[in-house]
Design a protein around this motif. Structure first.
Motif, PDB file in Angstrom:
ATOM      1  N   CYS A  87       0.865  -1.182   0.000  1.00  0.00           N
ATOM      2  CA  CYS A  87       0.000   0.000   0.000  1.00  0.00           C
ATOM      3  C   CYS A  87       0.906   1.237   0.000  1.00  0.00           C
ATOM      4  O   CYS A  87       2.137   1.094   0.008  1.00  0.00           O
ATOM      5  CB  CYS A  87      -0.931  -0.013   1.215  1.00  0.00           C
ATOM      6  N   SER A  88       0.322   2.427   0.003  1.00  0.00           N
ATOM      7  CA  SER A  88       1.151   3.627  -0.164  1.00  0.00           C
ATOM      8  C   SER A  88       2.174   3.731   0.962  1.00  0.00           C
ATOM      9  O   SER A  88       1.869   3.448   2.124  1.00  0.00           O
ATOM     10  CB  SER A  88       0.283   4.883  -0.237  1.00  0.00           C
ATOM     11  N   GLY A  89       3.384   4.114   0.597  1.00  0.00           N
ATOM     12  CA  GLY A  89       4.447   4.292   1.579  1.00  0.00           C
ATOM     13  C   GLY A  89       5.331   3.068   1.786  1.00  0.00           C
ATOM     14  O   GLY A  89       6.381   3.163   2.420  1.00  0.00           O
ATOM     15  N   VAL A  90       4.930   1.911   1.237  1.00  0.00           N
ATOM     16  CA  VAL A  90       5.688   0.667   1.474  1.00  0.00           C
ATOM     17  C   VAL A  90       6.949   0.624   0.607  1.00  0.00           C
ATOM     18  O   VAL A  90       6.949   1.067  -0.533  1.00  0.00           O
ATOM     19  CB  VAL A  90       4.768  -0.560   1.185  1.00  0.00           C
ATOM     20  N   ARG A  91       8.039   0.080   1.182  1.00  0.00           N
ATOM     21  CA  ARG A  91       9.266  -0.195   0.413  1.00  0.00           C
ATOM     22  C   ARG A  91       9.309  -1.686   0.126  1.00  0.00           C
ATOM     23  O   ARG A  91       9.243  -2.496   1.050  1.00  0.00           O
ATOM     24  CB  ARG A  91      10.509   0.232   1.209  1.00  0.00           C
ATOM     25  N   VAL A  92       9.384  -2.036  -1.152  1.00  0.00           N
ATOM     26  CA  VAL A  92       9.322  -3.451  -1.538  1.00  0.00           C
ATOM     27  C   VAL A  92      10.397  -3.758  -2.575  1.00  0.00           C
ATOM     28  O   VAL A  92      10.684  -2.938  -3.438  1.00  0.00           O
ATOM     29  CB  VAL A  92       7.898  -3.814  -2.074  1.00  0.00           C
ATOM     30  N   ILE A  93      10.973  -4.968  -2.443  1.00  0.00           N
ATOM     31  CA  ILE A  93      11.960  -5.436  -3.431  1.00  0.00           C
ATOM     32  C   ILE A  93      11.288  -6.461  -4.322  1.00  0.00           C
ATOM     33  O   ILE A  93      10.518  -7.304  -3.827  1.00  0.00           O
ATOM     34  CB  ILE A  93      13.153  -6.127  -2.716  1.00  0.00           C
ATOM     35  N   GLU A  94      11.580  -6.445  -5.635  1.00  0.00           N
ATOM     36  CA  GLU A  94      11.149  -7.543  -6.502  1.00  0.00           C
ATOM     37  C   GLU A  94      12.311  -8.005  -7.367  1.00  0.00           C
ATOM     38  O   GLU A  94      13.162  -7.211  -7.763  1.00  0.00           O
ATOM     39  CB  GLU A  94       9.960  -7.159  -7.379  1.00  0.00           C
ATOM     40  N   ALA A  95      12.337  -9.311  -7.669  1.00  0.00           N
ATOM     41  CA  ALA A  95      13.332  -9.878  -8.587  1.00  0.00           C
ATOM     42  C   ALA A  95      12.701 -11.098  -9.244  1.00  0.00           C
ATOM     43  O   ALA A  95      12.018 -11.874  -8.564  1.00  0.00           O
ATOM     44  CB  ALA A  95      14.593 -10.309  -7.817  1.00  0.00           C
ATOM     45  N   GLY A  96      12.865 -11.296 -10.628  1.00  0.00           N
ATOM     46  CA  GLY A  96      13.399 -10.304 -11.502  1.00  0.00           C
ATOM     47  C   GLY A  96      12.314  -9.382 -12.039  1.00  0.00           C
ATOM     48  O   GLY A  96      11.134  -9.685 -12.022  1.00  0.00           O
ATOM     49  N   THR A  97      12.813  -8.289 -12.577  1.00  0.00           N
ATOM     50  CA  THR A  97      11.928  -7.276 -13.153  1.00  0.00           C
ATOM     51  C   THR A  97      11.136  -7.839 -14.323  1.00  0.00           C
ATOM     52  O   THR A  97       9.942  -7.551 -14.477  1.00  0.00           O
ATOM     53  CB  THR A  97      12.765  -6.086 -13.695  1.00  0.00           C
ATOM     54  N   GLY A  98      11.807  -8.630 -15.198  1.00  0.00           N
ATOM     55  CA  GLY A  98      11.164  -9.160 -16.407  1.00  0.00           C
ATOM     56  C   GLY A  98      10.662  -8.016 -17.269  1.00  0.00           C
ATOM     57  O   GLY A  98      11.389  -7.063 -17.539  1.00  0.00           O
ATOM     58  N   SER A  99       9.387  -8.083 -17.658  1.00  0.00           N
ATOM     59  CA  SER A  99       8.809  -7.038 -18.518  1.00  0.00           C
ATOM     60  C   SER A  99       8.202  -5.913 -17.701  1.00  0.00           C
ATOM     61  O   SER A  99       7.676  -4.950 -18.263  1.00  0.00           O
ATOM     62  CB  SER A  99       7.728  -7.641 -19.407  1.00  0.00           C
ATOM     63  N   GLY A 100       8.191  -6.059 -16.362  1.00  0.00           N
ATOM     64  CA  GLY A 100       7.674  -4.985 -15.519  1.00  0.00           C
ATOM     65  C   GLY A 100       6.175  -5.045 -15.296  1.00  0.00           C
ATOM     66  O   GLY A 100       5.575  -4.063 -14.863  1.00  0.00           O
ATOM     67  N   SER A 101       5.580  -6.204 -15.549  1.00  0.00           N
ATOM     68  CA  SER A 101       4.131  -6.307 -15.355  1.00  0.00           C
ATOM     69  C   SER A 101       3.791  -6.180 -13.862  1.00  0.00           C
ATOM     70  O   SER A 101       2.996  -5.322 -13.459  1.00  0.00           O
ATOM     71  CB  SER A 101       3.638  -7.648 -15.906  1.00  0.00           C
ATOM     72  N   LEU A 102       4.445  -6.987 -13.032  1.00  0.00           N
ATOM     73  CA  LEU A 102       4.222  -6.865 -11.579  1.00  0.00           C
ATOM     74  C   LEU A 102       4.717  -5.496 -11.087  1.00  0.00           C
ATOM     75  O   LEU A 102       4.063  -4.847 -10.266  1.00  0.00           O
ATOM     76  CB  LEU A 102       4.949  -7.999 -10.833  1.00  0.00           C
ATOM     77  N   THR A 103       5.870  -5.048 -11.621  1.00  0.00           N
ATOM     78  CA  THR A 103       6.432  -3.744 -11.207  1.00  0.00           C
ATOM     79  C   THR A 103       5.389  -2.630 -11.337  1.00  0.00           C
ATOM     80  O   THR A 103       5.283  -1.767 -10.463  1.00  0.00           O
ATOM     81  CB  THR A 103       7.643  -3.367 -12.096  1.00  0.00           C
ATOM     82  N   SER A 104       4.635  -2.663 -12.441  1.00  0.00           N
ATOM     83  CA  SER A 104       3.684  -1.567 -12.685  1.00  0.00           C
ATOM     84  C   SER A 104       2.623  -1.517 -11.585  1.00  0.00           C
ATOM     85  O   SER A 104       2.297  -0.437 -11.091  1.00  0.00           O
ATOM     86  CB  SER A 104       3.034  -1.710 -14.060  1.00  0.00           C
ATOM     87  N   ALA A 105       2.124  -2.675 -11.181  1.00  0.00           N
ATOM     88  CA  ALA A 105       1.099  -2.688 -10.126  1.00  0.00           C
ATOM     89  C   ALA A 105       1.717  -2.294  -8.785  1.00  0.00           C
ATOM     90  O   ALA A 105       1.152  -1.491  -8.035  1.00  0.00           O
ATOM     91  CB  ALA A 105       0.465  -4.063 -10.037  1.00  0.00           C
ATOM     92  N   LEU A 106       2.912  -2.835  -8.494  1.00  0.00           N
ATOM     93  CA  LEU A 106       3.580  -2.481  -7.229  1.00  0.00           C
ATOM     94  C   LEU A 106       3.793  -0.972  -7.167  1.00  0.00           C
ATOM     95  O   LEU A 106       3.514  -0.330  -6.145  1.00  0.00           O
ATOM     96  CB  LEU A 106       4.932  -3.196  -7.112  1.00  0.00           C
ATOM     97  N   ALA A 107       4.269  -0.390  -8.280  1.00  0.00           N
ATOM     98  CA  ALA A 107       4.571   1.047  -8.325  1.00  0.00           C
ATOM     99  C   ALA A 107       3.310   1.857  -8.058  1.00  0.00           C
ATOM    100  O   ALA A 107       3.335   2.846  -7.326  1.00  0.00           O
ATOM    101  CB  ALA A 107       5.168   1.410  -9.682  1.00  0.00           C
ATOM    102  N   ARG A 108       2.201   1.428  -8.641  1.00  0.00           N
ATOM    103  CA  ARG A 108       0.953   2.176  -8.468  1.00  0.00           C
ATOM    104  C   ARG A 108       0.486   2.133  -7.015  1.00  0.00           C
ATOM    105  O   ARG A 108       0.001   3.117  -6.473  1.00  0.00           O
ATOM    106  CB  ARG A 108      -0.124   1.580  -9.391  1.00  0.00           C
ATOM    107  N   TYR A 109       0.676   0.967  -6.365  1.00  0.00           N
ATOM    108  CA  TYR A 109       0.157   0.830  -5.001  1.00  0.00           C
ATOM    109  C   TYR A 109       1.084   1.409  -3.932  1.00  0.00           C
ATOM    110  O   TYR A 109       0.614   1.803  -2.872  1.00  0.00           O
ATOM    111  CB  TYR A 109      -0.196  -0.631  -4.693  1.00  0.00           C
ATOM    112  N   VAL A 110       2.392   1.470  -4.170  1.00  0.00           N
ATOM    113  CA  VAL A 110       3.274   2.055  -3.144  1.00  0.00           C
ATOM    114  C   VAL A 110       3.237   3.581  -3.208  1.00  0.00           C
ATOM    115  O   VAL A 110       3.690   4.263  -2.296  1.00  0.00           O
ATOM    116  CB  VAL A 110       4.754   1.587  -3.237  1.00  0.00           C
ATOM    117  N   PHE A 111       2.677   4.106  -4.303  1.00  0.00           N
ATOM    118  CA  PHE A 111       2.617   5.554  -4.516  1.00  0.00           C
ATOM    119  C   PHE A 111       1.490   6.155  -3.687  1.00  0.00           C
ATOM    120  O   PHE A 111       0.413   5.580  -3.626  1.00  0.00           O
ATOM    121  CB  PHE A 111       2.392   5.811  -6.010  1.00  0.00           C
ATOM    122  N   PRO A 112       1.628   7.300  -3.015  1.00  0.00           N
ATOM    123  CA  PRO A 112       2.872   8.063  -2.902  1.00  0.00           C
ATOM    124  C   PRO A 112       3.678   7.621  -1.681  1.00  0.00           C
ATOM    125  O   PRO A 112       3.143   7.015  -0.764  1.00  0.00           O
ATOM    126  CB  PRO A 112       2.349   9.486  -2.704  1.00  0.00           C
TER     127      PRO A 112
END
Ligand SMILES: C[S@@+](CC[C@H](N)C(=O)[O-])C[C@H]1O[C@@H](n2cnc3c(N)ncnc32)[C@H](O)[C@@H]1O
Length: 253
Positions: A87-112
């Motif tokens: 959720c917003s404010g969380v610091r999370v690590i992911e590996a591997g990035t791949g095409s960034g599909s999961l990254t996009s959702a993580l980025a949207r939810y940790v924001f701002p």
């Protein structure tokens, strides 16, 4: 960015820019005509085709993502976001990035206020992912890193680590070093053998509250008066293994 749809199953994610057109098999959409309309509105183009305009949600990001690897799809992403407590404010690590599909959702939810630290050892994959994240306007929330994560992570005290890579068991010890006490580790793997190897390492590294499961979605047809399960479905994607970092006084469990 908006979603333009022509039917329930044909839609596109489009960047709205004054003076430009978006071309489809049913003719162009003049983007000047879209500016200022309310989401949910429809417009008719020069070929008499009707297009609806929608606000994109993370569920729609798939339509904007170029694939350079296997990606994680919405049903699994939703479960990962929820079980990892993103959720917003969380610091999370992911590996591997791949095409960034999961990254996009993580980025949207940790924001701002939060950050996604996204690792991959293949630069060419991360290049595609970076472009995908830029296109979605989410770059501010992601720190991309080129590194073999079997050598460790740079961060400490993150709330969650998510692993989508072939040999997650080689990274569990490093995930432990990076996580805060009680932090969540989520592993996404397609075979029972990988689940087995991951579980053994989780126990060895004092992870607790371990769960392993798969998420299955069965769609219904939506024709009123003839509603029933759809004949086709995605029967399998991968398994999820979720665990929390704990501190034990003895080696006994
Ligand atoms: C299946 S893809 C990840 C897909 C991504 N979760 C998505 O939704 O788009 C797996 C990625 O892990 C990366 N990878 C595999 N082993 C790695 C390692 N030891 N260190 C860093 N990245 C690794 C691969 O290069 C590949 O890009």
């Amino acid at each position: 960015m908006i979603i333009i749809s022509i039917s329930d199953d044909k839609k596109w994610m489009v960047k709205v820019e004054a003076g430009k057109e978006f071309h489809t098999h049913k003719g162009p959409v003049v983007l000047d005509e879209v500016i200022g309309l309310e989401y949910g509105s429809s417009i008719v183009n020069s070929k008499d085709a009707t297009f609806f305009l929608w606000k994109p949600s993370p569920y729609d990001y798939r339509d904007a993502i170029t694939h350079s690897t296997q990606v994680i799809y919405q049903t699994d992403i939703a479960q990962i976001i929820f079980t990892a407590g993103i959720c917003s404010g969380v610091r999370v690590i992911e590996a591997g990035t791949g095409s960034g599909s999961l990254t996009s959702a993580l980025a949207r939810y940790v924001f701002p206020g939060g950050k996604v630290f996204s690792y991959d050892f293949k630069e060419k994959h991360q290049k595609v992912a970076r472009k995908n994240i830029e296109k979605l306007g989410l770059s501010e929330a992601v720190d991309f890193k080129i590194k073999d994560v079997t050598t460790g992570f740079d961060e400490k005290d993150v709330e969650a680590v998510i692993l989508d890579m072939p040999n997650p068991w080689d990274v569990i010890e490093h995930a432990r070093d990076a996580l805060m006490g009680g932090g969540k580790l989520v592993i996404f793997v397609p075979t029972y053998t990988q689940v087995d190897q991951s579980l053994a390492k989780l126990v060895e590294n004092n992870f607790y509250q371990i769960e392993a499961f798969e998420v299955i979605r069965r769609d219904l047809t939506t024709r009123i008066g003839a509603i029933r399960p759809a004949t086709r479905m995605i029967g399998f994607t991968a398994f999820l293994v979720v665990a929390r970092k704990g501190f034990s006084l003895s080696e006994e469990r």
